[in-house]
Design a protein around this motif. Structure first.
Motif, PDB file in Angstrom:
ATOM      1  N   SER B 570      37.152  42.534  44.389  1.00  0.00           N
ATOM      2  CA  SER B 570      38.485  42.907  44.884  1.00  0.00           C
ATOM      3  C   SER B 570      38.835  42.101  46.133  1.00  0.00           C
ATOM      4  O   SER B 570      39.972  41.663  46.303  1.00  0.00           O
ATOM      5  CB  SER B 570      38.564  44.413  45.140  1.00  0.00           C
ATOM      6  OG  SER B 570      37.850  44.752  46.304  1.00  0.00           O
ATOM      7  N   GLY B 571      37.827  41.870  46.989  1.00  0.00           N
ATOM      8  CA  GLY B 571      38.050  41.025  48.158  1.00  0.00           C
ATOM      9  C   GLY B 571      38.365  39.597  47.744  1.00  0.00           C
ATOM     10  O   GLY B 571      39.264  38.945  48.301  1.00  0.00           O
ATOM     11  N   MET B 572      37.643  39.128  46.766  1.00  0.00           N
ATOM     12  CA  MET B 572      37.822  37.740  46.342  1.00  0.00           C
ATOM     13  C   MET B 572      39.177  37.525  45.654  1.00  0.00           C
ATOM     14  O   MET B 572      39.797  36.478  45.797  1.00  0.00           O
ATOM     15  CB  MET B 572      36.697  37.324  45.387  1.00  0.00           C
ATOM     16  CG  MET B 572      35.331  37.263  46.069  1.00  0.00           C
ATOM     17  SD  MET B 572      33.972  37.074  44.889  1.00  0.00           S
ATOM     18  CE  MET B 572      34.128  35.346  44.475  1.00  0.00           C
ATOM     19  N   LEU B 573      39.608  38.539  44.905  1.00  0.00           N
ATOM     20  CA  LEU B 573      40.860  38.397  44.153  1.00  0.00           C
ATOM     21  C   LEU B 573      42.054  38.939  44.906  1.00  0.00           C
ATOM     22  O   LEU B 573      43.202  38.787  44.480  1.00  0.00           O
ATOM     23  CB  LEU B 573      40.760  39.124  42.805  1.00  0.00           C
ATOM     24  CG  LEU B 573      39.845  38.499  41.748  1.00  0.00           C
ATOM     25  CD1 LEU B 573      39.629  39.466  40.590  1.00  0.00           C
ATOM     26  CD2 LEU B 573      40.428  37.192  41.245  1.00  0.00           C
ATOM     27  N   GLY B 574      41.771  39.613  46.003  1.00  0.00           N
ATOM     28  CA  GLY B 574      42.844  40.209  46.770  1.00  0.00           C
ATOM     29  C   GLY B 574      43.560  41.308  46.003  1.00  0.00           C
ATOM     30  O   GLY B 574      44.768  41.435  46.040  1.00  0.00           O
ATOM     31  N   ASN B 579      41.879  48.412  40.125  1.00  0.00           N
ATOM     32  CA  ASN B 579      42.553  47.600  39.103  1.00  0.00           C
ATOM     33  C   ASN B 579      41.594  46.739  38.298  1.00  0.00           C
ATOM     34  O   ASN B 579      41.994  46.070  37.355  1.00  0.00           O
ATOM     35  CB  ASN B 579      43.579  46.678  39.757  1.00  0.00           C
ATOM     36  CG  ASN B 579      44.738  47.467  40.328  1.00  0.00           C
ATOM     37  OD1 ASN B 579      45.025  48.567  39.854  1.00  0.00           O
ATOM     38  ND2 ASN B 579      45.369  46.931  41.362  1.00  0.00           N
ATOM     39  N   LEU B 580      40.337  46.745  38.722  1.00  0.00           N
ATOM     40  CA  LEU B 580      39.389  45.807  38.108  1.00  0.00           C
ATOM     41  C   LEU B 580      38.578  46.469  36.995  1.00  0.00           C
ATOM     42  O   LEU B 580      38.249  47.646  37.053  1.00  0.00           O
ATOM     43  CB  LEU B 580      38.431  45.266  39.172  1.00  0.00           C
ATOM     44  CG  LEU B 580      39.073  44.362  40.225  1.00  0.00           C
ATOM     45  CD1 LEU B 580      38.077  44.091  41.344  1.00  0.00           C
ATOM     46  CD2 LEU B 580      39.543  43.061  39.585  1.00  0.00           C
ATOM     47  N   PHE B 581      38.293  45.686  36.002  1.00  0.00           N
ATOM     48  CA  PHE B 581      37.299  46.103  34.998  1.00  0.00           C
ATOM     49  C   PHE B 581      36.385  44.916  34.715  1.00  0.00           C
ATOM     50  O   PHE B 581      36.708  43.773  35.030  1.00  0.00           O
ATOM     51  CB  PHE B 581      37.980  46.612  33.721  1.00  0.00           C
ATOM     52  CG  PHE B 581      38.697  45.555  32.934  1.00  0.00           C
ATOM     53  CD1 PHE B 581      40.007  45.193  33.258  1.00  0.00           C
ATOM     54  CD2 PHE B 581      38.094  44.921  31.855  1.00  0.00           C
ATOM     55  CE1 PHE B 581      40.685  44.217  32.527  1.00  0.00           C
ATOM     56  CE2 PHE B 581      38.765  43.948  31.117  1.00  0.00           C
ATOM     57  CZ  PHE B 581      40.065  43.593  31.454  1.00  0.00           C
ATOM     58  N   LEU B 582      35.214  45.246  34.145  1.00  0.00           N
ATOM     59  CA  LEU B 582      34.228  44.202  33.894  1.00  0.00           C
ATOM     60  C   LEU B 582      34.206  43.850  32.424  1.00  0.00           C
ATOM     61  O   LEU B 582      34.217  44.733  31.563  1.00  0.00           O
ATOM     62  CB  LEU B 582      32.819  44.665  34.324  1.00  0.00           C
ATOM     63  CG  LEU B 582      32.662  45.193  35.753  1.00  0.00           C
ATOM     64  CD1 LEU B 582      31.211  45.602  36.005  1.00  0.00           C
ATOM     65  CD2 LEU B 582      33.105  44.140  36.785  1.00  0.00           C
ATOM     66  N   LYS B 590      43.271  44.049  35.669  1.00  0.00           N
ATOM     67  CA  LYS B 590      43.934  44.430  34.416  1.00  0.00           C
ATOM     68  C   LYS B 590      45.426  44.126  34.433  1.00  0.00           C
ATOM     69  O   LYS B 590      46.048  43.996  33.380  1.00  0.00           O
ATOM     70  CB  LYS B 590      43.692  45.902  34.096  1.00  0.00           C
ATOM     71  CG  LYS B 590      44.313  46.871  35.081  1.00  0.00           C
ATOM     72  CD  LYS B 590      43.992  48.316  34.709  1.00  0.00           C
ATOM     73  CE  LYS B 590      44.581  49.225  35.761  1.00  0.00           C
ATOM     74  NZ  LYS B 590      44.067  50.590  35.723  1.00  0.00           N
ATOM     75  N   ASN B 591      45.990  43.998  35.631  1.00  0.00           N
ATOM     76  CA  ASN B 591      47.423  43.711  35.701  1.00  0.00           C
ATOM     77  C   ASN B 591      47.692  42.211  35.647  1.00  0.00           C
ATOM     78  O   ASN B 591      48.485  41.739  34.845  1.00  0.00           O
ATOM     79  CB  ASN B 591      48.019  44.288  36.985  1.00  0.00           C
ATOM     80  CG  ASN B 591      47.802  45.805  37.049  1.00  0.00           C
ATOM     81  OD1 ASN B 591      47.912  46.488  36.038  1.00  0.00           O
ATOM     82  ND2 ASN B 591      47.476  46.292  38.241  1.00  0.00           N
ATOM     83  N   THR B 592      47.012  41.478  36.511  1.00  0.00           N
ATOM     84  CA  THR B 592      47.309  40.043  36.616  1.00  0.00           C
ATOM     85  C   THR B 592      46.475  39.208  35.662  1.00  0.00           C
ATOM     86  O   THR B 592      46.751  38.039  35.451  1.00  0.00           O
ATOM     87  CB  THR B 592      47.008  39.542  38.042  1.00  0.00           C
ATOM     88  OG1 THR B 592      45.601  39.654  38.260  1.00  0.00           O
ATOM     89  CG2 THR B 592      47.754  40.354  39.075  1.00  0.00           C
ATOM     90  N   LYS B 593      45.397  39.819  35.087  1.00  0.00           N
ATOM     91  CA  LYS B 593      44.442  39.090  34.240  1.00  0.00           C
ATOM     92  C   LYS B 593      43.669  38.029  35.010  1.00  0.00           C
ATOM     93  O   LYS B 593      42.946  37.235  34.428  1.00  0.00           O
ATOM     94  CB  LYS B 593      45.121  38.430  33.020  1.00  0.00           C
ATOM     95  CG  LYS B 593      45.900  39.391  32.143  1.00  0.00           C
ATOM     96  CD  LYS B 593      44.980  40.350  31.385  1.00  0.00           C
ATOM     97  CE  LYS B 593      45.790  41.309  30.517  1.00  0.00           C
ATOM     98  NZ  LYS B 593      45.557  42.707  30.851  1.00  0.00           N
ATOM     99  N   LYS B 594      43.874  37.982  36.326  1.00  0.00           N
ATOM    100  CA  LYS B 594      43.060  37.072  37.119  1.00  0.00           C
ATOM    101  C   LYS B 594      41.634  37.581  37.138  1.00  0.00           C
ATOM    102  O   LYS B 594      41.387  38.787  37.127  1.00  0.00           O
ATOM    103  CB  LYS B 594      43.596  37.014  38.559  1.00  0.00           C
ATOM    104  CG  LYS B 594      44.708  36.022  38.754  1.00  0.00           C
ATOM    105  CD  LYS B 594      44.833  35.737  40.255  1.00  0.00           C
ATOM    106  CE  LYS B 594      46.244  35.300  40.597  1.00  0.00           C
ATOM    107  NZ  LYS B 594      46.513  35.549  42.023  1.00  0.00           N
TER     108      LYS B 594
END
Lengths: 269, 775, 155
Positions: B570-574, B579-582, B590-594
């Motif tokens: 989350s820190g790395m992607l800001g 919002n993150l999944f593995l 999950k929103n930005t697909k980044k």
């Protein structure tokens, strides 16, 4: 452990002097020596370098070197007849790796009660060729009954008539890799539906082995369609002693049933 | 389950290639410098007092360093049962005792520079025994005038019935309802007594132990054990040395089946090492394993059932008498499992009584054995059910379906009967037994073959039999598993588990679970298990606990790691952590697909920002022990003239929850089933009149080989156990329960004779065919 | 005594006592991939190829094996380049505890060497000297069939 002197003779002549020595034993496959006690063994004569693996056959006779393993015997006999009694019996003996070790000579010499070899050889009326004190051929039944013959001699060959009799083999076991409580070997010579001759041998009964003469006599000269097989079992007169958890009555019953079935199978059609 | 990466997949067992190429090491494969070799002298008497032991000549044998026996070792009562502390098994065992209690009880141990010297010295030890009257018949063990085996200060560690003055090693009693009323309501009573026999585990690897001292003088024990942490504790206890001085390493184990849940060898070998500050090793012979390690407890079970004409059971009385042998290891828990694993099965019986007793005899020692009481109990239970179903003219499968415990239901027995204490109340959350029965009966063609007595050839008749059972998944409120995990730069993870892979594949299963949580392939999980210095604690490989208990610990631990991964990401992607999944070894928004890869996350956390080791640990205890269920079917051909019985086909349909690894689960079922068939037909301990086992070799104690097995079919009936890791329950033990009753019932189906006593040998069947009038 | 053996293709000079069993001599000299389960010729964990024949090394005197060619499980393939038989055992899930497996794999290897296309009965007979308590033999049987198929395809 006692120190064992090993000898590796390359010729039969070199074996000769060892036969008379106390505490010196012949080593073929070695399984029998390992099964027994090593105590008192001072020397072992390894027979591995001798040419005791010969296999000769003609229309009359088959001759096998005593150093042949069960596996070698199966392979050789299969070339004569894949349904030969020795093939039928030995392919179930012990296990694959042990069939590669156990030799004909070692078994004949030690004659374990569970042997899958001895019934067929006795039924084939085989001869045992000896070297040593009494160098000649003896019938296998004479050999196994005479401790004098076994002493101070080396089995070099086994010989038997090349007969094409029908063969049946039965082994009484708990699992496939088991040492049979008894075995039944039946050889039957048929001419069309006439039973010209038969030999029935049970190994593992009281007295170690027995020819079942009474039933043999009954069968000889009869035609297969005139047989009354049911009830033959009662006439076998074999005696058994208790084996592991198997009681004599059960063994006697089973032997009878299996003889009956074997004959029925062999004389059918 | 379609989106699963690892779960439910036949992932290759991680040590299978190294095992198949011969590079893995088992205990006896380890080299240590200059060790002492040990040989043990065993009692030739079933019951005797050692008057004198003279080792003077034996000590003079060149190379002999030490001989230990009751006169020169500390007297510390303990139990060899590798169980949690305080053990439910009585403290009735010494390293060596003045009294010997079975043929094969240990008398002395020789330590020497060579194996040969040790064995030579054994023969020169002179022991003067005063023979005592032995006790061989468990039925008579508690009689007043019967000699008693344990008459000193033997004692129980927990508040449980233990009365050595009566030869009573354990007693368990529970009762519900009104038995008198229950039997009065019955239209008929079925009252039968069943007997199950001794057996050896026959792990192909014999027990072995190596002890040595590490560079800093700590004692290292490599052992063929299912319970490394219990080994460490018990060795510390018996030798009086701190646990911190001991390291136990479990290498590859060549099969256990309960036989290596016993800590009977390690304390002896450790003692010799401690006395001489030298490396010491031993590897038992097959004969020693048969006679002097542990066995399946032989048992007599009487079942009395009051039954209405419609099949309803109004009362059930189960009375079990267990032959503990000379020592009471697992004496309480195995007998209590006879009740606790079978009685909840028909949970609608209101009037229920269970009395189980374990008694001492001067025969080889029982212990844990795959199935652990359930095997014994279900032999009786299934045959009894068959009898009732036949008498009430019901198809036994329909009868079982009508009465067995179902999802959402409970049984008072769960709460009443635990392992050495009260149990834990639980409701069944997953049970697909009906489907097991349906699919299994289809596979065996039940309705085509049952009661048809199809002739095979001239003398054989076909029969089919079915048996059902349930087991547990760990011991609730007792078993505990722990693990830890850390991340490496390349996105691989080290997983450290106390759980003990004894050949079951648990290392692989646990890696699959961790991999699933983290969404990485199993190969990314590097497992190190069962080294008391390196891995967290685990109670060990028993009670069908590893997948359910240890697996849950791993699941928890991996979730912790997952959160840490997301936090760094989350820190790395800001972005926010939530919002993150593995997936695919990445943390994805999950929103930005980044996304950011695991490798980058690891590198960042280790070298770049807010540096820390991504790592976690977790412990797990369980409040429930969800039972797996199984239906097993035997098709047999029986020879009515000779009694020879051949199992033609054997089907096992099991509900083990979600199988983590179907191939390994099938392997567990197949192995247990064949072990059970072999046990039923040909395995037995034969004793002579002085209590000596007369067949302690593979020559005479026959187990099945590949030529003996029937056609085998295994059906994994999936269910989802919500409390288990990814829905899993256990599968390690259950399949050994069915063969004996299924074969016995098939025999009745084929020939109308009922075998109440195992094993089912040809001779026994023949006798029954003659004695009884087959129905 | 002392003797030269050819083990997995390399000459090894080993010393041993006159009554020593080959199994013990092999294990004492680091060939611990040869397992010992019963010392009675019954379990098959110790089988090796001796002059190309499968034998129980616990039933052979070391002295009688001097000069002979010995192949252990490490002689047919290793972890870096396994034999197709070893791979087949892995793929079918035929390896559980793995203690009997070096023996079982060698027995299966020996079978296919002499009979590349065995039927079910021949597979069973070839493995009748190897006890396994973990697998129930089901997947072992599958493994041998798979290996036979693969090896036939790759000839």
């Amino acid at each position: 452990m006692n120190d064992i002197q090993w000898y590796f003779p390359k010729t039969l002549e070199e074996v000769q002097p060892h036969l008379k020595r106390d505490g010196v034993k012949l080593h073929g496959g070695g399984t029998w020596i390992l099964r027994g006690s090593m105590r008192g063994i001072k020397g072992l004569v390894d027979l591995g370098k001798l040419e005791l693996h010969s296999f000769r056959k003609d229309s009359q006779t088959v001759e096998m070197g005593a150093g042949m393993t069960y596996a070698e015997t199966i392979r050789s006999m299969t070339t004569i007849n894949p349904d030969h009694i020795l093939v039928k019996a030995l392919q179930h003996a012990a296990s694959t790796p042990l069939r590669n070790i156990i030799t004909l000579g070692g078994t004949i010499f030690s004659f374990p009660v569970w042997s899958d070899l001895m019934g067929p050889l006795i039924a084939l009326d085989a001869d045992v060729v000896l070297m040593g004190e009494r160098s000649e051929a003896y019938s296998i039944t004479e050999y196994v009954k005479s401790s004098a013959l076994r002493k101070e001699s080396l089995i070099t060959h086994v010989r038997f008539k090349n007969i094409g009799w029908n063969a049946y083999y039965y082994r009484e076991v708990k699992t496939s890799f088991d040492y049979p409580a008894f075995t039944i070997t039946i050889l039957l010579k048929k001419n069309k539906n006439l039973i010209e001759d038969t030999r029935i041998v049970v190994v593992g009964c009281a007295g170690k082995f027995s020819r079942v003469k009474k039933i043999e006599d009954y069968l000889k000269g009869k035609t297969t369609d005139s047989l009354e097989i049911d009830g033959i079992a009662q006439t076998h007169e074999l005696k058994f002693t208790k084996k592991r958890s198997l009681e004599p009555a059960y063994l006697e019953h089973c032997a009878g049933v299996q003889i009956e079935r074997s004959i029925s199978e062999l004389t059918r059609g | 389950m379609s989106d699963m990466l690892n779960i439910g997949k036949p992932v290759q067992k991680m040590d299978s290639l190294s095992l198949a190429t011969g590079t893995e090491r088992f205990t006896d494969d380890f080299h240590v410098e200059n060790p002492l070799y040990c040989a043990i002298l065993y009692s030739p008497h079933a019951h005797a007092e050692i008057k004198k032991i003279d080792t003077s000549t034996a000590l003079k044998v060149p190379g002999v360093v030490d001989i230990i026996h009751y006169n020169n070792v500390p007297r510390v009562l303990h139990t060899t049962a590798g169980q949690g502390y305080p053990e439910p098994s009585p403290y009735d065992t010494l390293l060596f005792d003045r009294r010997v209690r079975f043929v094969g009880d240990r008398v002395a141990l020789v330590a020497a520079e060579t194996v040969q010297s040790a064995h030579q010295a054994l023969e020169k030890i002179i022991v003067d025994y005063k023979p005592l009257e032995p006790v061989f018949d468990p039925e008579r063990a508690m009689d007043k005038d019967t000699p008693k085996l344990h008459v000193d200060d033997e004692h129980a560690m927990i508040p449980a019935t233990y009365e050595p003055e009566k030869n009573l090693a354990a007693e368990v009693k529970i009762s519900f309802g009104d038995m008198k009323k229950g039997f009065e309501q019955a239209d008929f009573i079925e009252d039968h007594t069943y007997k199950v026999h001794y057996a050896s585990h026959c792990a192909i690897e014999p027990h072995a132990v190596i002890c040595y001292f590490d560079e800093r003088g700590r004692l290292v024990i490599i052992s063929t054990t299912q319970v490394p942490f219990h080994v460490r504790r018990i060795v510390g206890q018996v030798l009086g040395i701190p646990v911190g001085m001991i390291r136990v390493i479990k290498p590859r184990i060549g099969g256990g089946f309960g036989g290596k849940q016993e800590v009977f060898l390690e304390p002896l070998i450790a003692l010799v090492a401690w006395r001489h500050r030298r490396a010491v090793r031993i590897c038992l012979t097959r004969k020693e394993v048969f006679v002097s390690s542990r066995t399946r407890h032989a048992m007599r079970i009487r079942l009395r059932t009051g039954v209405k004409n419609d099949g309803r059971i109004t009362a059930l009385d189960m009375d079990g008498l267990m032959n503990a042998g000379a020592y009471g290891t697992h004496a309480l828990t195995v007998i209590s499992n006879v009740g606790s694993k079978t009685l909840p099965f028909f949970n609608k019986i209101e009037n229920l009584n269970f009395c189980g007793r374990s008694v001492y005899t001067n025969l080889p020692v029982g212990g844990a054995y795959r199935g652990y009481g359930a095997t014994q109990g279900y032999f009786a239970f299934n045959q009894q059910i068959d009898t009732i179903a036949r008498r009430t003219d019901k198809d036994v499968l329909e009868y079982i379906k009508r009465w067995h415990i179902k999802e959402g239901e409970t049984s008072e027995v769960f709460k009443a009967l635990g392992e050495g204490k009260e149990g834990v109340a639980q409701a069944i959350r997953s049970c697909k037994l009906d489907e097991c029965i349906d699919r299994g009966s289809e596979a065996i063609e039940w309705y085509k073959k049952r009661a048809k007595r199809i002739k095979v050839g001239k003398n054989m008749v076909k029969g089919v039999g079915a048996a059902v059972s349930m087991q547990g998944s760990g011991i609730p409120k007792i078993d505990m598993a722990a693990c830890s995990m850390k991340m490496n730069e390349d996105g691989s993870f080290n997983l450290y588990v106390g759980a003990t892979d004894i050949g079951t594949g648990s290392d692989t299963i646990l890696a699959q679970i961790a991999g699933e949580v983290l969404r990485v392939p199993t190969q990314k999980i590097i497992v190190l298990s069962s080294d008391t210095d390196l891995t967290p604690f685990d109670t060990g490989a028993y009670a069908s606990s590893t997948t359910y208990v240890s697996g849950k610990a791993v699941e928890k631990c991996a979730h912790d790691i997952a959160e840490q991964l997301k936090k760094v990401a989350s820190g790395m992607l800001g972005t926010e952590q939530k919002n993150l999944f593995l997936d695919s070894e990445k943390a994805i928004d999950k929103n930005t697909k980044k996304s950011v890869t695991f490798t980058d996350i690891a590198l960042s956390s280790m070298y770049e920002k807010d540096q820390f080791q991504i790592q976690a640990h977790a412990s797990q205890t369980v409040d429930e022990s969800p039972p797996p269920f199984i239906a097993q079917f035997a098709e047999i051909d029986v020879d009515l003239e000779t009694g020879k019985l051949k199992v033609v086909k054997f089907v096992s349909a099991v509900d083990c929850g979600q199988p983590i690894n179907p191939k390994l689960a099938e392997g567990q079922v197949e192995g247990a089933a064949v072990n059970g068939i072999s046990y039923t037909l040909c395995e037995d301990y034969n004793f002579d009149s002085i209590g000596r086992m007369t067949n302690p070799t593979f020559w005479d104690y026959k187990i099945f080989n590949i030529r003996d097995i029937p056609e085998m079919e295994t059906i994994l009936v999936g269910s989802h156990e919500e409390t288990g890791p990814f829905g899993a329950k256990s599968v390690g033990e259950i399949a050994i329960n069915g063969p004996a009753p299924a074969i016995a019932k098939a025999l009745y189906d084929a020939a109308g004779i009922r075998v109440y006593e195992l094993p089912i040998t040809s001779q026994k069947v023949w006798k029954l065919l003659q004695e009884e009038k087959p129905v | 005594m002392e003797g030269l053996f050819i083990i997995n293709g390399s000459e090894k000079k080993l010393s041993f006592d006159s009554g020593d069993i080959l199994l013990n001599v092999l294990r004492a000299n680091g060939f611990t991939e040869v397992k010992s389960g019963c010392h009675e010729g019954q379990c098959g964990s110790c089988v090796i190829l001796l002059n190309e024949e499968l034998v129980n090394s616990c039933q052979v005197f070391a002295a009688a094996a001097v000069g002979k060619d010995i192949v252990t499980i490490k002689g047919i393939g290793d972890i870096h380049s396994p034999h197709p038989m070893q791979e087949a055992f892995v793929e079918t899930g035929a390896v559980q505890c793995g203690f009997c497996i070096p023996g079982v794999v060698l027995a299966a290897y020996y079978l296919l060497k002499n009979n590349p296309d065995p039927d079910d009965e021949e597979i069973c007979r070839a493995l009748d000297g190897n006890l396994c308590r973990c697998t129930g033999y089901v997947k072992i049987h599958e493994a041998v069939k798979l290996a036979a198929k693969r090896m036939a395809e790759n000839v």
